[in-house]
Each structure stands twice: as structure tokens, then as C-alpha cells.
Design an enzyme around this catalytic site. Sequence first.
Site, mmCIF file in Angstrom:
data_model
loop_
_atom_site.group_PDB
_atom_site.id
_atom_site.type_symbol
_atom_site.label_atom_id
_atom_site.label_comp_id
_atom_site.label_asym_id
_atom_site.label_seq_id
_atom_site.Cartn_x
_atom_site.Cartn_y
_atom_site.Cartn_z
ATOM 1 C CG ASP A 1 0.962 -2.360 7.252
ATOM 2 O OD1 ASP A 1 -0.040 -2.884 7.787
ATOM 3 O OD2 ASP A 1 0.918 -1.729 6.189
ATOM 4 C CG ASP B 1 6.861 -0.628 6.939
ATOM 5 O OD1 ASP B 1 6.123 -1.290 6.173
ATOM 6 O OD2 ASP B 1 6.532 0.462 7.435
#
Length: 229
Positions: free
Chosen positions: A150, A152
Site C-alpha cells: 500500500d 501510506d
Amino acid sequence: MQVCAVPPFAADSAHGCDPRWQPHDLLRLRRLAPLDGEPEWVREAFARAPFAVVRRAPAAAGFVAVGVRGNGRAQRYGTWVEAADVLEAIAPEDFAASLPALERRALPAFALLAALRDDMSSLRRYAWGPTGSAAFELATRMPAVTMASDLDLLVRMPKRLPQESAAQILTELQTRAQKAGMRVDVQLETPAGGIALAEWAAGKPRVMARCAQGPQLIADPWAAMPGRV
């Protein structure tokens, strides 16, 4: 942190956090003093990359609460370092002009980060930058981002963000992330601590604020007294 050291100071002497460093700052360290019970991987990880990330936990004067990162999510260790051993601090927004190695730039997290830097109108008025694996790799030049990582992000938000504006930012980010086939996780840094952009944008009556004293449900992250992060 999945594992945490015993503080190297008396519990009643931990009164707050050193204002020179904020949560998610990456610290380059002169040394990492060993503490009893630390996992075997910590020494090797620190030898490869002498960095640690500032975490939200009280510390006594002269100490900083940090997290050490190893290989994979299972290798995370919370500890404390002496402030005198901090050689350099890199905040998330300091990565604004940083690029990964050329052969790493096509990874989804880095590609999305580059796109946001080039054209993200709803974020331009704020100080923001990457955290997590992207920030760690940019700071250390050690591979940390994978195809499945992901992205962040942290956005500095010292003044109130209208929930309508939060929803606009969230929609734009999610649209871009979906096109890239990945997730983006955004934290707003407020006077009360870190809150999830998604929670604030959803209009919930209370949101979870992460601060040094632990997570707290609060109605207004901008009404809190400063110094709680």
C-alpha cells in the site's frame, strides 16, 4: 509494534515526547543500544540500515520512542533510543523531491507517489509525504516496497479540515489508487494526534486519535490541547 522493549527508564519519568521529532519521522542513528529480550533480527536489520521511525509513546527526558523495521510485517520492534544518538531526522514531507532507484520506480506505490507529486490539486495546499515502506526505502535505499505494498501518506493538518474537503481529498486519492490497482492509507496529523482521513471524511461523531497516551475516541481533533501527539 508487534514486540516492544521494556523502557530503559523509570515509568514515572516518562512525561511526554521530545518536540524536536514527530511521529513518522525517520531517524538516522549513531547506535542502537541493545536491551534485554530484543529479537535476534534487530541487530542485523540495524546494521543494514541504521534508521528507526519515531513512534507515539511517552519517553523520559533524553530518550525518543522509536520502531525498528526488519524484513516483512512480522519484524517490527518498538524501543527507545538516546536523543544524543540521533544524527539526522527526515520528516515525511522531506521526501517531496526524493526518487527511488530507477529500476524501482515502476512499483505501484512509487508510481502512485510520483503521480500525486506531479498532479494532486487537493493536496497542494498542505504539507504531506509518504510514510511506511515507501519512506523507509527512500531514506535508506534498501528495498522495502513490494508489488503488493500500500501507499501510506501523512498530511499535516494543524487547522481544521472541513469534512467536505476531507471527502474530496479521499475520493481523489481512492480513484487514483484504484486505477493503480492498490490501496492508499492517509493519516491526518492534528493537534490531538493522528486520525484516519477516511474516518474524518465519513462524518463520524467521534474518530480515533492516536497519541502518545494511546488511542482515544474524540469528537474534535482540533479542540484538543497541543502536545498530545
